[in-house]
Write an enzyme that holds these catalytic residues in place. Sequence first.
Site, PDB file in Angstrom:
ATOM      1  CG  ASP A  23      -0.229  -0.032   2.532  1.00 42.81           C
ATOM      2  OD1 ASP A  23       1.021   0.056   2.535  1.00 42.81           O
ATOM      3  OD2 ASP A  23      -0.899  -0.138   3.576  1.00 42.81           O
TER       4      ASP A  23
ATOM      5  CD  GLU B 153       1.577   5.475   5.478  1.00 42.79           C
ATOM      6  OE1 GLU B 153       2.603   5.553   6.177  1.00 42.79           O
ATOM      7  OE2 GLU B 153       1.060   6.464   4.926  1.00 42.79           O
TER       8      GLU B 153
ATOM      9  CE1 TYR C  93      -0.558  -4.807   4.911  1.00 38.86           C
ATOM     10  CE2 TYR C  93      -1.703  -3.532   3.225  1.00 38.86           C
ATOM     11  CZ  TYR C  93      -0.856  -3.592   4.324  1.00 38.86           C
ATOM     12  OH  TYR C  93      -0.322  -2.440   4.834  1.00 38.86           O
TER      13      TYR C  93
ATOM     14  NE  ARG D  86      -2.726  -0.412   8.406  1.00 42.50           N
ATOM     15  CZ  ARG D  86      -1.921  -1.131   9.166  1.00 42.50           C
ATOM     16  NH1 ARG D  86      -1.162  -2.061   8.590  1.00 42.50           N
ATOM     17  NH2 ARG D  86      -1.861  -0.958  10.458  1.00 42.50           N
TER      18      ARG D  86
ATOM     19  CG  HIS E  89      -4.484  -3.285  -2.183  1.00 42.52           C
ATOM     20  ND1 HIS E  89      -4.317  -2.303  -1.249  1.00 42.52           N
ATOM     21  CD2 HIS E  89      -3.425  -3.197  -3.013  1.00 42.52           C
ATOM     22  CE1 HIS E  89      -3.195  -1.650  -1.488  1.00 42.52           C
ATOM     23  NE2 HIS E  89      -2.642  -2.178  -2.549  1.00 42.52           N
TER      24      HIS E  89
END
Length: 886
Positions: A82, A84, A293, A295, A340
Amino acid sequence: MKLVVVESPAKAKTIEKYLGPGYRVLASYGHVRDLPPKDGSVDPDDGFAMQWENYADKARQLKAITDEAKGADTLILATDPDREGEAISWHVQEVLRKRKALPSDVQRVTFNAITKQAVTEAMGRPRALDEDLIDAYRARRALDYLVGFTLSPVLWRKLPGAKSAGRVQSVALRLVVDREREIEAFVHQEYWSVTAVFEQDGVAFTSRLVRWKGQKLDRLSIGNGGDAAAAKAAVEAGRFSVESVETKPLTRNPPAPFTTSTLQQEAARKLGFSASHTMRVAQALYEDGAITYMRTDGVQMDHSAISAARGAIANRYDASYVPDKPRLYTTKAKNAQEAHEAIRPTDFGRDKAGSGDHARLYDLIFKRALASQMASARLERTTVELADQTGQQALRATGQVVLFPGYLALYEEGRDDEADEESRRLPRMKEGDGPARKSVDSEQHFTQPPPRYSEASLVKKMEELGIGRPSTYASVLQVLKDRDYVTVEKNRFTPNESGRLVTAFLERFFERYVSYDFTAGLENSLDDVSGGRAEWQAVLEAFWRDFKPKTAEVMEQKPSEVTAELDIFLGSYLFPEKEDGTDPRACPACGDGKLALRGGKFGAFVACSNYPECKYTRRFAQAGGAEAGADTGPVALGIDPETQLEVSKRTGRFGPYVQLGDEKDAKRASIPKDFGAEVDLEGALKLLSLPRTVGAHPESGLDIVASIGRYGPYLLHDGKYARLQTTADVFETGMNAAVVKLAEAAAGGGRGRGAAKEPLAAFGDSPVTGKPVKLMEGRFGPYVTDGETNATLPKTADPATMTADEALMLLAERAAKGPPKGKKKAPVKKAAAAKKPAAAKAGADAPAAKTAAVKKAPAKKAAPKKAGAKPAAAKKPAVKKAVAAE
């Protein structure tokens, strides 16, 4: 050798096992650097250039990465998939470049799940760092810095008591405050319902009056008890038969698999988890390879996962529960991140993972993902209308029957505020049937205001408005709690007076920047940057062009001018019109003074214009002219016979207290809650006399003292404390009782030192130590031990299914890491510490880890001072993160 960098050590350990020889996997432990919390970290006059600083507590990790990178052929940046994660990879690359340790071959890989297949496949598909995502990160970080470090100082100087403001934080707070205003402005309306219970074929059912005197009724039609009694009498007098039966088929489709936002909402509803706790538990499940994942804004699943889910459904149920075609979902989020996959189990053959909260959250994720690929539920809704012989009165009964449960056999989505499902069972009826009437009732109701936001409903509202990002919602809500802007009671947000005042200030002076549309529009601009459709510096320039002059304009105003503006802005809240028509601003103490908002050292309050002659004050939070707890000034209780000084009762920032005399350093004592509100002279003198000496302890000869402290009433003797139950005990406890209480407190002080706990399981003797291998419950969770080594179970491991082989493997892995930090290694390094006194300053980048602090202690006599300095340095990132919060 190839060096792989990930965020967490748990992830590093698992991935290194998958990759095997030729790879070295190290963890960065999250972000390695940030903007330092000082002016000039972002320079708008130099193209928004940013001055980055390494986190103080990451020196050890960065040194390890740097040392390995110097001997590596390839650097593989494998942080989270992502924005971040992209930013962390970029930061690691830049740090290595500055240290001249960057390998010539740098690759970026991402994987959605920590499984051997996902990791090895990702290694075969490397790419370069995504500059658009990095630019989007820089734009967000610069925006948050500029808002926080420009707006917060304005708050501190113009609004005493305010703590901070943030780009997303302040808008989330406004949502909470706006909902509270709706609740306060709501006018309750009375209405009545008339219901009748009938019975057909032995089955009772309830019906509601929907037609009276030939007129159709809605919910508010019957507005008083008289009409309700007349309507009830009409139903009791009539003979009702079935007028019509209407049956409609219904289909309910399963919800999509979880995104970050919907996971937080559903975990709050069904498990009672806060958003931050949900994310911590989900992170552990992800790092253990149990889920993908966590997020993400995506709702789609990988084709192979869909096939696996359909297979699991067929194994668990019969073929009718598997739809003809796989279900495909599309995201509806306004500011969805990169495409995602949804949150799902990595293995649909694994229906359980971990224990405790980890097991509960995994179960929720597993069932939601599996249900998303199941057949729709088929229901039948039946509506029956019964009319009397005149046709003037009619009653309606509704119910639904599940014909085929489909996905409901596994999972049903929760809701924030439950409504009538109309899912009651109805007997089979046909036109002309005359069910037996059993009873008729009328019930009074009042319309209710909208409910306060829960974590789930606030997250949902923010997502609907396009405010912030789902991955940051948990931290944003936590900041509101940490700043004491909101109180959470029964999982509902209520704004505190400081939160309400800050919101009023921002609405009055920075209305544009806390508007929902502007904040959502800014999110869209940032998403354009991540998609390569906009230039990050241009987005910042457009924002800063208007924001900087506005903050400068407000900074020039005097605090008194700001308070006067807020007095007008909040006038209707603080001084609403009174029913008797009198002036709502009239002072209730002196009669001729006018009440107005004032600013003080500890925040805003309402005071009389005749101060200091009239000392009437009222807390800001006491809206609507509420006088309870208002302070009209000191109340004289009498004269102290010993000092001849006046004893008075007063109200301060922390509540009521009594005071002896009127000097600046006069003796004061708080009035405990259990002491009674009406304190007289005798009671005041008792409180002012504290601490009270009970007498000399019969064994030590030292005084036993009784008093009231921060945590309530207590006894003190020779530095040891014993708790008392009530304030009265402070004055009444005698020597014998005091000695007993102190002895009991001392005996209970050695918590955890009693009889040894029974093991949860035993696995025989260890082949290494020859001592029994046991599974124990510890302070920080279950662990296995062989008498010499203790190994904590992974958070997602289930103690109930632990085997001897697994226990021995955990112990072997723990033993291979060496002794715990700061214990047996410290003596080995004494000489090294002496040889390298400069190591204490290694740390322009960061202080050494805690182990290093222990290592250096023997080298210098001021060891305790050094040890104390280390933890203080380690706190720096926390400060930075608080500033960074959106």
